[in-house]
Design an enzyme around this catalytic site. Sequence first.
Site, short mmCIF file in Angstrom:
data_model
loop_
_atom_site.label_atom_id
_atom_site.label_comp_id
_atom_site.label_asym_id
_atom_site.label_seq_id
_atom_site.Cartn_x
_atom_site.Cartn_y
_atom_site.Cartn_z
N PHE A 55 36.08 38.24 30.20
CA PHE A 55 36.65 38.49 31.45
C PHE A 55 37.93 39.03 31.02
O PHE A 55 38.47 39.15 29.87
CB PHE A 55 36.95 37.18 32.20
CG PHE A 55 37.84 36.35 31.52
CD1 PHE A 55 39.11 36.28 31.77
CD2 PHE A 55 37.42 35.38 30.57
CE1 PHE A 55 40.06 35.42 30.94
CE2 PHE A 55 37.96 34.46 29.81
CZ PHE A 55 39.66 34.45 30.07
N CYS A 56 38.48 39.77 32.09
CA CYS A 56 39.84 40.55 31.95
C CYS A 56 40.38 40.57 33.61
O CYS A 56 39.90 39.90 34.35
CB CYS A 56 39.85 41.87 31.33
SG CYS A 56 38.59 42.95 32.38
N THR A 57 41.44 41.19 33.63
CA THR A 57 42.12 41.36 34.86
C THR A 57 41.31 41.94 36.02
O THR A 57 41.21 41.03 37.03
CB THR A 57 43.47 42.19 34.77
OG1 THR A 57 44.22 41.52 33.53
CG2 THR A 57 44.40 41.88 35.91
N VAL B 232 39.40 38.79 36.88
CA VAL B 232 40.10 37.38 37.33
C VAL B 232 40.60 37.65 38.64
O VAL B 232 40.62 36.77 39.51
CB VAL B 232 41.32 37.30 36.47
CG1 VAL B 232 42.33 36.20 36.80
CG2 VAL B 232 40.97 36.97 34.92
#
Length: 301
Positions: free
Chosen positions: A172-174, A201
């Site tokens: 996952f990332c922003t 996220v």
Amino acid sequence: MMLTVAALYEFKKHKMNEALRVAIMECCQKYDVLGTLLLADEGINGTIAGSQAGVDAVLVFIRECGFQSLEWKLSHAVEKPFLRLKVIWKEEIVTIGCDVDPCEIVGDYVTVNDWNDLIVRDDVLLIDTRNNYEYELGTFKGADNPDTECFREFPRYVANIDREKYQSVAMFCTGGIRCEKASSYMLAQGFKKVYHLKGGVLKYLEEIQEEESLWEGACFVFDRRVALGHGLKITDHIQCYACRRALTPEDAMHPDYQKGVSCRYCIHMTSEARQASFVERQRQVEMAVSQGKEHIGQRIE
């Protein structure tokens, strides 16, 4: 006035040219939309902000330029999250620094509603593809920290993963772009089951209720809001200009914190000459504020 913020990207082979860059920049100017957009032969990436109508118009225009599968996440701000507009060329829209083609192959998307069930599995290695300062501010429960200062360091981390222990990886990332490119890289390295959070996220915090959430802390964002929490609410964090780290109100009370110059985390890592330049910049910022102006440097690139 409430402002709309759009984090957007699309990986697509699209031969970039100066005419396209100028056209997108002029569209943003027309609708008074500020922010940063990166263009490369592999696609487009960035975050913009303005009125709802202005942001909508720019998103429509970008899709008309050939990015019909553009991904974006909307949030809001009460103050300008950006003070200028930048539309610039890059070699990559998110820099990993090695041969990888997310336009051809990426991992399996996982929706926010299915994410919790995936990441609690014992056979899944949960990876936060963001950088150290982002991880430290907030992450998913049980997430592994690759210990990177920039995304270019991610391949080094991948090389040390215990492939016998973990049959699957979930990343996952922003907003989704870094883990999408990371998934392409890991598939190219021979990993068989690679998952990544669709929408990142930001989408998770927007849609998953806090009582059901496995997210802990706040999510760093690359604008003047600094960080967002559940429901995409702006937190009370501030940012150190020197090291870009998000600071809590307690950090701001520390003796080593000097607004615009240093914080407890970077004061011993910054040269005297650089600190002096930060002091001068902060003086200019405060002078501009006292005159009712915004200190923004170059407006358009």
